[in-house]
Design an enzyme around this catalytic site. Structure first.
Site, mmCIF file in Angstrom:
data_model
loop_
_atom_site.group_PDB
_atom_site.id
_atom_site.type_symbol
_atom_site.label_atom_id
_atom_site.label_comp_id
_atom_site.label_asym_id
_atom_site.label_seq_id
_atom_site.Cartn_x
_atom_site.Cartn_y
_atom_site.Cartn_z
ATOM 1 N N CYS A 73 37.711 4.998 50.589
ATOM 2 C CA CYS A 73 38.923 5.770 50.868
ATOM 3 C C CYS A 73 39.169 5.823 52.380
ATOM 4 C CB CYS A 73 38.832 7.141 50.211
ATOM 5 S SG CYS A 73 40.439 7.967 50.053
ATOM 6 N N HIS A 161 37.153 6.084 44.605
ATOM 7 C CA HIS A 161 35.842 6.721 44.782
ATOM 8 C C HIS A 161 34.877 6.252 43.687
ATOM 9 C CE1 HIS A 161 36.736 9.487 48.069
ATOM 10 N NE2 HIS A 161 37.962 9.400 47.618
ATOM 11 N N GLU A 163 31.815 6.783 43.487
ATOM 12 C CA GLU A 163 30.725 7.749 43.319
ATOM 13 C C GLU A 163 31.013 8.852 42.308
ATOM 14 O OE1 GLU A 163 33.255 9.406 46.714
ATOM 15 O OE2 GLU A 163 32.738 7.437 45.899
#
Length: 182
Positions: A73, A161, A163
């Site tokens: 990002c 993202h 994660e």
């Protein structure tokens, strides 16, 4: 053991990036983005997301360390800005589930996700022009440049993202990056 640190750009998911790396068997820590580059003895770096470009510390210097870098990002936007690309405000703003089409099946970071994957992403800002040497590797209806790679310099960026649990194949993105760091 492979060592990859997460550079903290004050994002809300930074700890999840560290956890994803740790869960993948990597020696990892979170380091402040003002850490002197010469103090980083690593095999790779993750430039975390974060709220704004005004608080990126020394991230531009980390791009010169000659180790693989994954920008997530804001981390991707830092790469673009510092390496002669362009970042502008996105049309869609906040976080949302997005279907991403992989446009480069040979890309070492996201190619294995082809033909498409579902991700969690913010598009308040986004890369609108690739930096010199980068390849456009993923796109969506929301954002043209969802991912980019410069395999010669081992610099990789994703707008989404990997994660977070909402991203379907996030662990695979981290596994592919870890492979580049070995």
């Amino acid at each position: 053991m492979t060592r990859i640190v997460v550079v903290d750009n004050h994002g809300q998911f930074t700890h999840l990036e560290q956890r994803a790396l740790r869960d993948a068997g990597v020696d990892t820590d979170i380091v402040d983005n003002t850490t002197p580059p010469e103090d980083l003895d690593v095999d790779g770096l993750v430039l975390s997301g974060g709220p704004d470009m005004d608080r990126i510390g020394r991230c531009d210097e980390y791009l010169e360390l000659d180790v693989p870098v994954l920008g997530i990002c804001l981390g991707m936007q830092i790469m673009a800005t510092k390496l002669d690309g362009t970042v502008d405000a996105g049309d869609y703003g906040g976080y949302a589930d997005v279907d991403v089409e992989i446009v480069d099946e040979d890309d070492p970071l996201v190619g294995s996700l082809a033909p498409e994957t579902r991700v969690w992403a913010s598009h308040a800002d986004e890369v609108t022009e690739l930096p010199t040497g980068f390849t456009h590797t993923a796109t969506s209806d929301v954002c043209d440049i969802e991912a980019m790679s410069d395999t010669d310099r081992d610099l990789y960026g994703v707008q989404w993202h990997p994660e977070v649990a909402h991203t379907e194949e996030g662990e695979e993105v981290f596994a592919n990056f870890i492979e580049r760091c070995r």
